[in-house]
Design an enzyme around this catalytic site. Structure first.
Site, PDB file in Angstrom:
ATOM      1  N   CYS A 238      42.564  67.954  64.436  1.00 47.25           N
ATOM      2  CA  CYS A 238      42.220  66.580  64.769  1.00 47.25           C
ATOM      3  C   CYS A 238      42.101  66.378  66.285  1.00 47.25           C
ATOM      4  O   CYS A 238      42.986  65.820  66.931  1.00 47.25           O
ATOM      5  CB  CYS A 238      43.198  65.579  64.186  1.00 47.25           C
ATOM      6  SG  CYS A 238      42.437  63.940  64.224  1.00 47.25           S
TER       7      CYS A 238
ATOM      8  N   CYS B  78      36.908  62.289  62.446  1.00 48.42           N
ATOM      9  CA  CYS B  78      38.040  61.965  63.298  1.00 48.42           C
ATOM     10  C   CYS B  78      38.074  60.453  63.499  1.00 48.42           C
ATOM     11  O   CYS B  78      37.238  59.910  64.229  1.00 48.42           O
ATOM     12  CB  CYS B  78      37.855  62.691  64.630  1.00 48.42           C
ATOM     13  SG  CYS B  78      39.325  62.632  65.603  1.00 48.42           S
TER      14      CYS B  78
HETATM   15  C1  LIG Z   1      48.982  64.207  64.597  1.00 49.33           C
HETATM   16  C2  LIG Z   1      47.884  64.610  63.642  1.00 49.33           C
HETATM   17  C3  LIG Z   1      46.892  63.702  63.321  1.00 49.33           C
HETATM   18  C4  LIG Z   1      45.865  64.040  62.451  1.00 49.33           C
HETATM   19  N1  LIG Z   1      44.917  63.109  62.127  1.00 49.33           N
HETATM   20  C5  LIG Z   1      43.959  63.403  61.227  1.00 49.33           C
HETATM   21  C6  LIG Z   1      43.032  62.407  60.802  1.00 49.33           C
HETATM   22  O1  LIG Z   1      43.092  61.251  61.236  1.00 49.33           O
HETATM   23  N2  LIG Z   1      42.078  62.745  59.897  1.00 49.33           N
HETATM   24  C7  LIG Z   1      42.002  64.000  59.380  1.00 49.33           C
HETATM   25  O2  LIG Z   1      41.145  64.240  58.541  1.00 49.33           O
HETATM   26  N3  LIG Z   1      42.866  64.993  59.770  1.00 49.33           N
HETATM   27  C8  LIG Z   1      43.844  64.710  60.673  1.00 49.33           C
HETATM   28  N4  LIG Z   1      44.756  65.683  61.046  1.00 49.33           N
HETATM   29  C9  LIG Z   1      44.517  67.098  60.664  1.00 49.33           C
HETATM   30  C10 LIG Z   1      44.927  67.441  59.229  1.00 49.33           C
HETATM   31  O3  LIG Z   1      46.266  67.088  58.993  1.00 49.33           O
HETATM   32  C11 LIG Z   1      44.747  68.947  59.013  1.00 49.33           C
HETATM   33  O4  LIG Z   1      43.429  69.296  59.380  1.00 49.33           O
HETATM   34  C12 LIG Z   1      44.990  69.343  57.562  1.00 49.33           C
HETATM   35  O5  LIG Z   1      46.327  69.099  57.219  1.00 49.33           O
HETATM   36  C13 LIG Z   1      44.618  70.805  57.348  1.00 49.33           C
HETATM   37  O6  LIG Z   1      45.011  71.242  56.073  1.00 49.33           O
HETATM   38  P1  LIG Z   1      45.541  72.753  55.860  1.00 49.33           P
HETATM   39  O7  LIG Z   1      45.899  72.837  54.426  1.00 49.33           O
HETATM   40  O8  LIG Z   1      44.580  73.701  56.448  1.00 49.33           O
HETATM   41  O9  LIG Z   1      46.855  72.856  56.747  1.00 49.33           O
HETATM   42  P2  LIG Z   1      48.253  72.152  56.454  1.00 49.33           P
HETATM   43  O10 LIG Z   1      48.045  70.850  55.786  1.00 49.33           O
HETATM   44  O11 LIG Z   1      48.977  72.184  57.760  1.00 49.33           O
HETATM   45  O12 LIG Z   1      48.966  73.096  55.397  1.00 49.33           O
HETATM   46  C14 LIG Z   1      49.220  74.460  55.614  1.00 49.33           C
HETATM   47  C15 LIG Z   1      50.269  74.907  54.600  1.00 49.33           C
HETATM   48  O13 LIG Z   1      50.373  76.338  54.629  1.00 49.33           O
HETATM   49  C16 LIG Z   1      51.735  76.690  54.556  1.00 49.33           C
HETATM   50  N5  LIG Z   1      51.920  78.001  55.175  1.00 49.33           N
HETATM   51  C17 LIG Z   1      51.953  78.289  56.494  1.00 49.33           C
HETATM   52  N6  LIG Z   1      52.187  79.594  56.684  1.00 49.33           N
HETATM   53  C18 LIG Z   1      52.300  80.147  55.451  1.00 49.33           C
HETATM   54  C19 LIG Z   1      52.563  81.464  54.997  1.00 49.33           C
HETATM   55  N7  LIG Z   1      52.776  82.486  55.850  1.00 49.33           N
HETATM   56  N8  LIG Z   1      52.615  81.697  53.660  1.00 49.33           N
HETATM   57  C20 LIG Z   1      52.401  80.671  52.782  1.00 49.33           C
HETATM   58  N9  LIG Z   1      52.176  79.393  53.167  1.00 49.33           N
HETATM   59  C21 LIG Z   1      52.122  79.148  54.490  1.00 49.33           C
HETATM   60  C22 LIG Z   1      52.462  75.558  55.295  1.00 49.33           C
HETATM   61  O14 LIG Z   1      53.826  75.471  54.901  1.00 49.33           O
HETATM   62  C23 LIG Z   1      51.652  74.339  54.909  1.00 49.33           C
HETATM   63  O15 LIG Z   1      52.171  73.681  53.774  1.00 49.33           O
HETATM   64  C24 LIG Z   1      45.823  65.348  61.897  1.00 49.33           C
HETATM   65  C25 LIG Z   1      46.841  66.277  62.205  1.00 49.33           C
HETATM   66  C26 LIG Z   1      47.863  65.905  63.060  1.00 49.33           C
HETATM   67  C27 LIG Z   1      48.966  66.896  63.371  1.00 49.33           C
END
Ligand SMILES: Cc1cc2nc3c(=O)[nH]c(=O)nc-3n(C[C@H](O)[C@H](O)[C@H](O)COP(=O)(O)OP(=O)(O)OC[C@H]3O[C@@H](n4cnc5c(N)ncnc54)[C@H](O)[C@@H]3O)c2cc1C
Length: 421
Positions: free
Chosen positions: A171, A351
């Site tokens: 983000c 965003c």
């Molecule tokens: C402050 C902030 C504001 C944001 N605002 C927005 C917004 O307004 N709009 C928007 O669309 N997005 C926003 N985002 C971004 C959004 O949260 C992420 O892009 C999204 O969560 C990505 O999803 P993901 O599943 O890739 O990662 P995550 O949701 O972070 O999940 C990753 C998962 O993998 C697990 N994991 C990690 N390592 C391992 C391992 N070795 N083995 C097994 N599991 C593992 C973790 O425990 C976690 O549960 C924001 C993020 C932040 C921090």
């Protein structure tokens, strides 16, 4: 290219193994199940809690209560899947097998990597120790957005610093969102004129897609924020309330500048998790090396990826995941059926820039910064701050996340068809 074959001799085996039960892992599991209820899916996820991270900005701005941004992992883990509550330590793509921290292995026909990214807190000297006291905060640290809101309410005068690290980060607008919401609060409480608000951005521009810059610049002017580009936070000393920024000049030289603060909202540099970064699956920058359209790994035909770990050039957001999950689900099903992949991802990411409490600039764009608005201009003009976009973010998106996206209902997320099909 490798071809999917089940491994004999692995301790456990699933048709599809998903690494990560965050926004991407749960969404893609649900999207696969929706298409084929018989697919045997295993999910590896160590955490007890699932976080709705897009809500953390709103907690930091006093809009959401922290509780609405998390749920027990067991509540979101799909009942049709087998959950391994452990971390993946190694991927053995030649053997179609992953290894967990407890030493066991799981074999797969198709592997989907969705472990998110790593917040590199130690990439800024002293930051980790400084967080949570002396006015040093970060909405990127789970549980700390409440401290941001506390600091914002308490600050009546002084210097407030907001930092943004080098791209890519998740983000990309979130470092600014914290600044705008804080400034709006200070303005409404008649103390903004006594606060020197500074934005220190490691990058060279306010926002990567030029169409959104004029609307954001208007808020920079309105709040009288001083902007510093190519200014990277490199060190923090909490007790003395000093931050050091490295300022790069156009001649390639850099100098360090120390600035005192009363409040510092810091965002750490970000990178792919170590077990991806240091594996054969990474591209030259350490991110997962995926084809831009199919989200299939460039060298291993039975490995896919989505979410923040991806090396594709989209904005790393949950909004991107909303569009990626159906694409990966369709292409995984095709791969299992030995059919050609037909679904394409066009790089959509979004965003919602919270420029004030009540208005948002809803940036929505795909690869190469091509605008991809979800709504007609008369309903919401994404290049302007609108109340409609605030209503969407504050009132609709949390429920859409928990009850629509994570459940595979695929709202406004029909995959594009690959041009060769
Ligand atoms: C402050 C902030 C504001 C944001 N605002 C927005 C917004 O307004 N709009 C928007 O669309 N997005 C926003 N985002 C971004 C959004 O949260 C992420 O892009 C999204 O969560 C990505 O999803 P993901 O599943 O890739 O990662 P995550 O949701 O972070 O999940 C990753 C998962 O993998 C697990 N994991 C990690 N390592 C391992 C391992 N070795 N083995 C097994 N599991 C593992 C973790 O425990 C976690 O549960 C924001 C993020 C932040 C921090």
């Amino acid at each position: 290219m490798n071809h999917p074959t089940a491994q004999v001799g692995s301790e456990k085996q699933h048709t599809v193994v998903i690494v990560g039960g965050g926004a991407a892992g749960i969404s893609v599991a649900s999207s696969i199940h929706k298409r084929d209820r018989d697919t045997d899916i295993g999910i590896v996820e160590p955490s007890d809690t699932h976080h709705y991270q897009p809500g953390w900005t709103m907690v930091g701005g006093g809009v959401f209560r922290p509780e609405v941004t998390s749920k027990p992992m067991s509540d979101v883990m799909p009942r049709f899947s087998s959950w391994y509550q452990d971390k993946v330590t190694t991927i053995e793509p030649e053997a179609n097998r992953i290894r967990l921290a407890d030493g066991s292995t799981i074999g797969y026909e198709v592997l989907i990597l969705a472990p998110g990214l790593e917040l590199n807190w130690s990439g800024i000297d002293g930051l980790d120790a400084a967080l949570g006291s002396n006015g040093v905060t970060s909405n990127y640290r789970q549980g700390m957005a409440s401290y941001t809101w506390e600091m914002v309410q308490n600050l009546k005068k002084g210097t407030a610093l907001f930092s943004q690290p080098p791209m890519p980060i998740k983000c990309a607008g979130a470092p600014q969102k914290a600044m705008y919401l804080s400034s709006d609060f200070w303005q409404k409480n008649h103390c903004l004129s006594d606060i020197d608000v500074q934005f220190h951005n490691a990058g060279a521009v306010l926002f990567g897609v030029a169409d959104y810059v004029p609307a954001l610049q208007r808020y920079i002017d309105r709040y009288r924020i001083s902007t510093y580009f190519q200014s990277t936070l490199v060190a923090v000393n909490g007790p003395s309330r000093k931050a050091i920024f490295r300022i790069s000049g156009s001649d390639g030289r850099s100098e360090d500048r120390e600035i005192g603060f009363d409040m510092l909202h810091a965002v750490p540099p970000q990178r792919a998790p170590g077990f991806i970064r240091e594996s054969v699956l990474a591209n030259e920058s350490g991110w997962l090396d995926l084809a831009d359209d199919t989200l299939c790994h460039k060298r291993f035909s039975n490995i896919f990826g989505l979410g923040d770990v991806s090396g594709t050039a989209n904005a790393k957001t949950a909004a991107a995941v909303r569009k990626q999950a159906p694409v990966v689900a369709e292409n995984v099903i095709s791969t299992l059926r030995k059919a050609p992949m037909t679904a394409a991802y066009l790089g959509y990411g979004s965003c919602p820039l919270t420029v004030e409490n009540g208005r948002i600039v809803l940036a929505e764009f795909g690869y190469n910064g091509v605008l991809q608005p979800s709504f007609p201009r008369w309903l919401n003009d994404g290049t302007q701050a609108t109340r409609a976009a605030w209503w969407l973010k504050a009132k609709q998106l949390p429920a859409l996340y928990w009850h629509v996206m994570l459940k595979g209902h695929e709202w406004m997320a029909t995959p594009a068809v690959r041009s060769s099909h």
